[in-house]
Structure formats: structure tokens, C-alpha cells
Design a protein around this motif. Structure first.
Motif, mmCIF file in Angstrom:
data_model
loop_
_atom_site.group_PDB
_atom_site.id
_atom_site.type_symbol
_atom_site.label_atom_id
_atom_site.label_comp_id
_atom_site.label_asym_id
_atom_site.label_seq_id
_atom_site.Cartn_x
_atom_site.Cartn_y
_atom_site.Cartn_z
ATOM 1 N N ASP A 1 0.843 -1.185 0.000
ATOM 2 C CA ASP A 1 0.000 0.000 0.000
ATOM 3 C C ASP A 1 0.890 1.250 0.000
ATOM 4 O O ASP A 1 1.668 1.467 0.901
ATOM 5 N N ALA A 2 0.793 2.041 -1.045
ATOM 6 C CA ALA A 2 1.649 3.211 -1.165
ATOM 7 C C ALA A 2 1.015 4.431 -0.535
ATOM 8 O O ALA A 2 1.544 5.529 -0.673
ATOM 9 N N GLY A 3 -0.095 4.300 0.154
ATOM 10 C CA GLY A 3 -0.685 5.416 0.860
ATOM 11 C C GLY A 3 -1.257 6.479 -0.044
ATOM 12 O O GLY A 3 -1.135 7.663 0.253
ATOM 13 N N ILE A 4 -1.851 6.078 -1.167
ATOM 14 C CA ILE A 4 -2.430 7.024 -2.115
ATOM 15 C C ILE A 4 -3.947 6.950 -2.041
ATOM 16 O O ILE A 4 -4.521 5.870 -2.118
ATOM 17 N N THR A 5 -4.565 8.100 -1.907
ATOM 18 C CA THR A 5 -6.026 8.175 -1.875
ATOM 19 C C THR A 5 -6.488 9.153 -2.933
ATOM 20 O O THR A 5 -6.004 10.288 -2.984
ATOM 21 N N GLN A 6 -7.420 8.712 -3.763
ATOM 22 C CA GLN A 6 -7.990 9.595 -4.776
ATOM 23 C C GLN A 6 -9.438 9.912 -4.410
ATOM 24 O O GLN A 6 -10.175 9.053 -3.931
ATOM 25 N N SER A 7 -9.825 11.163 -4.680
ATOM 26 C CA SER A 7 -11.216 11.540 -4.449
ATOM 27 C C SER A 7 -11.658 12.595 -5.454
ATOM 28 O O SER A 7 -10.839 13.433 -5.880
ATOM 29 N N PRO A 8 -12.917 12.536 -5.894
ATOM 30 C CA PRO A 8 -13.862 11.451 -5.631
ATOM 31 C C PRO A 8 -13.506 10.208 -6.442
ATOM 32 O O PRO A 8 -12.738 10.287 -7.392
ATOM 33 N N ARG A 9 -14.043 9.078 -6.093
ATOM 34 C CA ARG A 9 -13.807 7.858 -6.863
ATOM 35 C C ARG A 9 -14.711 7.791 -8.087
ATOM 36 O O ARG A 9 -14.350 7.178 -9.100
ATOM 37 N N HIS A 10 -15.863 8.423 -7.997
ATOM 38 C CA HIS A 10 -16.787 8.468 -9.123
ATOM 39 C C HIS A 10 -17.423 9.847 -9.171
ATOM 40 O O HIS A 10 -17.781 10.399 -8.132
ATOM 41 N N LYS A 11 -17.528 10.367 -10.398
ATOM 42 C CA LYS A 11 -18.204 11.658 -10.537
ATOM 43 C C LYS A 11 -18.860 11.735 -11.893
ATOM 44 O O LYS A 11 -18.251 11.364 -12.908
ATOM 45 N N VAL A 12 -20.071 12.256 -11.907
ATOM 46 C CA VAL A 12 -20.783 12.540 -13.143
ATOM 47 C C VAL A 12 -21.035 14.034 -13.167
ATOM 48 O O VAL A 12 -21.524 14.599 -12.195
ATOM 49 N N THR A 13 -20.687 14.662 -14.270
ATOM 50 C CA THR A 13 -20.864 16.094 -14.377
ATOM 51 C C THR A 13 -21.349 16.458 -15.771
ATOM 52 O O THR A 13 -21.437 15.594 -16.648
ATOM 53 N N GLU A 14 -21.625 17.720 -15.957
ATOM 54 C CA GLU A 14 -22.110 18.168 -17.259
ATOM 55 C C GLU A 14 -21.036 18.945 -18.002
ATOM 56 O O GLU A 14 -20.158 19.571 -17.397
ATOM 57 N N THR A 15 -21.124 18.916 -19.307
ATOM 58 C CA THR A 15 -20.181 19.674 -20.137
ATOM 59 C C THR A 15 -20.153 21.133 -19.718
ATOM 60 O O THR A 15 -21.201 21.741 -19.474
ATOM 61 N N GLY A 16 -18.944 21.656 -19.613
ATOM 62 C CA GLY A 16 -18.772 23.067 -19.282
ATOM 63 C C GLY A 16 -18.579 23.352 -17.806
ATOM 64 O O GLY A 16 -18.235 24.486 -17.437
ATOM 65 N N ASN B 1 15.916 4.348 -6.692
ATOM 66 C CA ASN B 1 16.515 5.214 -7.706
ATOM 67 C C ASN B 1 16.152 4.782 -9.126
ATOM 68 O O ASN B 1 16.816 5.168 -10.076
ATOM 69 N N THR B 2 15.111 4.000 -9.274
ATOM 70 C CA THR B 2 14.681 3.608 -10.609
ATOM 71 C C THR B 2 13.495 4.475 -11.011
ATOM 72 O O THR B 2 13.589 5.675 -10.962
ATOM 73 N N GLY B 3 12.413 3.903 -11.395
ATOM 74 C CA GLY B 3 11.317 4.756 -11.841
ATOM 75 C C GLY B 3 9.966 4.162 -11.613
ATOM 76 O O GLY B 3 8.991 4.621 -12.184
ATOM 77 N N GLU B 4 9.881 3.112 -10.793
ATOM 78 C CA GLU B 4 8.582 2.463 -10.631
ATOM 79 C C GLU B 4 7.577 3.404 -10.005
ATOM 80 O O GLU B 4 7.892 4.189 -9.110
ATOM 81 N N LEU B 5 6.371 3.340 -10.533
ATOM 82 C CA LEU B 5 5.277 4.145 -10.026
ATOM 83 C C LEU B 5 4.286 3.257 -9.285
ATOM 84 O O LEU B 5 4.075 2.103 -9.643
ATOM 85 N N PHE B 6 3.681 3.836 -8.260
ATOM 86 C CA PHE B 6 2.625 3.163 -7.520
ATOM 87 C C PHE B 6 1.342 3.967 -7.732
ATOM 88 O O PHE B 6 1.337 5.181 -7.554
ATOM 89 N N PHE B 7 0.281 3.262 -8.073
ATOM 90 C CA PHE B 7 -0.942 3.914 -8.498
ATOM 91 C C PHE B 7 -2.025 3.881 -7.441
ATOM 92 O O PHE B 7 -2.119 2.942 -6.632
ATOM 93 N N GLY B 8 -2.874 4.910 -7.492
ATOM 94 C CA GLY B 8 -4.087 4.912 -6.706
ATOM 95 C C GLY B 8 -5.143 4.048 -7.360
ATOM 96 O O GLY B 8 -4.905 3.392 -8.375
ATOM 97 N N GLU B 9 -6.336 4.055 -6.779
ATOM 98 C CA GLU B 9 -7.410 3.182 -7.232
ATOM 99 C C GLU B 9 -8.209 3.765 -8.390
ATOM 100 O O GLU B 9 -9.046 3.085 -8.959
ATOM 101 N N GLY B 10 -7.977 4.995 -8.734
ATOM 102 C CA GLY B 10 -8.636 5.586 -9.892
ATOM 103 C C GLY B 10 -9.874 6.394 -9.541
ATOM 104 O O GLY B 10 -10.542 6.138 -8.539
ATOM 105 N N SER B 11 -10.163 7.366 -10.409
ATOM 106 C CA SER B 11 -11.369 8.193 -10.301
ATOM 107 C C SER B 11 -12.070 8.144 -11.642
ATOM 108 O O SER B 11 -11.498 8.561 -12.657
ATOM 109 N N ARG B 12 -13.284 7.615 -11.639
ATOM 110 C CA ARG B 12 -14.035 7.526 -12.893
ATOM 111 C C ARG B 12 -14.842 8.794 -13.072
ATOM 112 O O ARG B 12 -15.697 9.115 -12.240
ATOM 113 N N LEU B 13 -14.585 9.517 -14.153
ATOM 114 C CA LEU B 13 -15.287 10.767 -14.452
ATOM 115 C C LEU B 13 -16.112 10.597 -15.712
ATOM 116 O O LEU B 13 -15.596 10.156 -16.748
ATOM 117 N N THR B 14 -17.376 10.930 -15.616
ATOM 118 C CA THR B 14 -18.268 10.910 -16.771
ATOM 119 C C THR B 14 -18.760 12.323 -17.020
ATOM 120 O O THR B 14 -19.314 12.953 -16.112
#
Lengths: 114, 113
Positions: free
Chosen positions: B1-16, B98-111
Motif C-alpha cells: 500500500d503506497a498510501g495514495i487516496t484519490q477523491s472522488p472515486r466516481h463523478k458525473v458532471t455536465e459539459t462546461g 533510484n529507478t522509476g517504478e510508479l505506484f498507483f491509486g485506485e482511480g477516479s471515474r469521471l463521466t
């Protein structure tokens, strides 16, 4: 599988068989390579890495092979298990490049049949 | 666990409308990244940060801005969301080796409708 969609190459493998996933990279300057596994609804997870001064590296049930001559990378999974079903990405970067930005391949979906 | 938190995890919005996604890390890593993931394109880098107030563009930065006012938070803003920005957004941090590995969060789905 919502995160990577419908157009991925797919490898279907019988449980217990070995899997080989291939990746071609294009940047001759890349000297550090990583394989990631992504399960449905999750972020990519680091599996194994290799530097360009090596041509083979082994982990637990996984082996990465690097052929710099033809710019080809492969991931071998031994005795594939149902939990190995996921999308697998290769990624590359030149070590020391600004920001160490990884460039990702398009991914391969692995489906393990019981 | 790399201690990464993303928010919001899901969002629906309108154009503009404006949208801000937040990435929070607990391990004081210097480098943070925002990627988007779309069918047929894999993961593509939007912006990254190499320290507080230090950011740079990735390959698909148009329509996005970022801010990093403190080490632990990296914000991604869509000033005026478009339907082409419907995607899954991943934050990543670079490991301390000293390399380049990245650790990812769980993602945020945006519509964007």
C-alpha cells in the motif's frame, strides 16, 4: 473490466499452464522497464522490473525477458492461476529522464480458464 | 500500500462545468503523476509534479491544469469539462528507489455528459 475496454489483445490460458505476454517498445533510449498488472476496477500494480543491463530477471512465478536488439519485452507467468486474470501492461522509461515519466503499452488481457 | 487516496472515486458532471480531482499521499514522496486511461489508448500522462509548486506537462495536458501547494496533495482540474474528458483518472507516486517504478491509486471515474 471497465477500466481498459473492449479492444485489447487477449490471451486465453488454461489454469496451470504457463503464460507468455509480449510487448514491443519503440524508444531506443529506454533503459528501465516494468510490468504492471491491473485487475478490474483497480489501479495498476507493479509486478516486476528490469534494467537494460540485464536480459532476464525472475520473481515469484514471473520472469521478464528483455531483448534490446529487437526492442522486445516479455513476461512469463508460470503455472497460471485464476487470480492472474487481469490486464498486463509494459512500461518503459530512460532512467534519469526528467520526471522519470513512464510510457505505457496498450495492454494485454489474460483470461485464465479453470 | 503506497498510501495514495484519490477523491472522488466516481463523478458525473455536465459539459462546461469545472471539476477537481484530488490525490493525497501519506509518505512524503516528491514525484506525483496524473494519468488517464481510455480504451484503445492505455495509460497516458497528463501532468506530473516534482515538488511543491513544481509541475510539468505530459503528453495529453490540453484542457487540464494541476496544482501542488503541499507535498501530500496533487490536484487535477478540468476548468470546463468536455465529453472527451470522460475517462478513468489515476494518480501515481514514484517510489523512493533510484529507478522509476510508479505506484498507483485506485482511480477516479469521471463521466462528462
Amino acid at each position: 473490466g471497465e477500466n481498459v475496454g473492449l479492444h485489447l489483445p487477449t490471451l486465453s490460458v488454461q489454469e496451470g499452464d504457463n503464460s507468455i505476454i509480449n510487448c514491443a517498445y519503440s524508444n531506443s533510449a529506454s533503459d528501465y522497464f516494468i510490468w504492471y498488472k491491473q485487475e478490474s476496477g483497480k489501479g495498476p500494480q507493479f509486478i516486476i522490473d528490469i534494467r537494460s543491463n540485464m536480459d532476464k530477471r525472475q520473481g515469484q512465478r514471473v520472469t521478464v525477458l528483455l531483448n534490446k536488439t529487437v526492442k522486445h519485452l516479455s513476461l512469463q507467468i508460470a503455472a497460471t492461476q485464476p487470480g492472474d486474470s487481469a490486464v498486463y501492461f509494459c512500461a518503459e522509461t530512460p532512467i534519469g529522464a526528467a520526471g522519470n515519466k513512464l510510457t505505457f503499452g496498450g495492454g494485454t488481457r489474460v483470461l485464465v480458464k479453470p | 500500500d503506497a498510501g495514495i487516496t484519490q477523491s472522488p472515486r466516481h463523478k458525473v458532471t455536465e459539459t462546461g462545468t469545472p471539476v477537481t480531482l484530488r490525490c493525497h499521499q501519506t509518505e512524503n514522496h516528491r514525484y506525483m503523476y496524473w494519468y488517464r486511461q481510455d480504451p484503445g489508448h492505455g495509460l497516458r500522462l497528463i501532468h506530473y509534479s516534482y515538488g511543491v509548486k513544481d509541475t510539468d506537462k505530459g503528453e495529453v495536458s490540453d484542457g487540464y491544469s494541476v496544482s501542488r501547494s503541499k507535498t501530500e496533495d496533487f490536484l487535477l482540474t478540468l476548468e470546463s469539462a468536455t465529453s472527451s474528458q470522460t475517462s478513468v483518472y489515476f494518480c501515481a507516486i514514484r517510489g523512493s528507489g533510484n529507478t522509476g517504478e510508479l505506484f498507483f491509486g485506485e482511480g477516479s471515474r469521471l463521466t462528462v455528459l
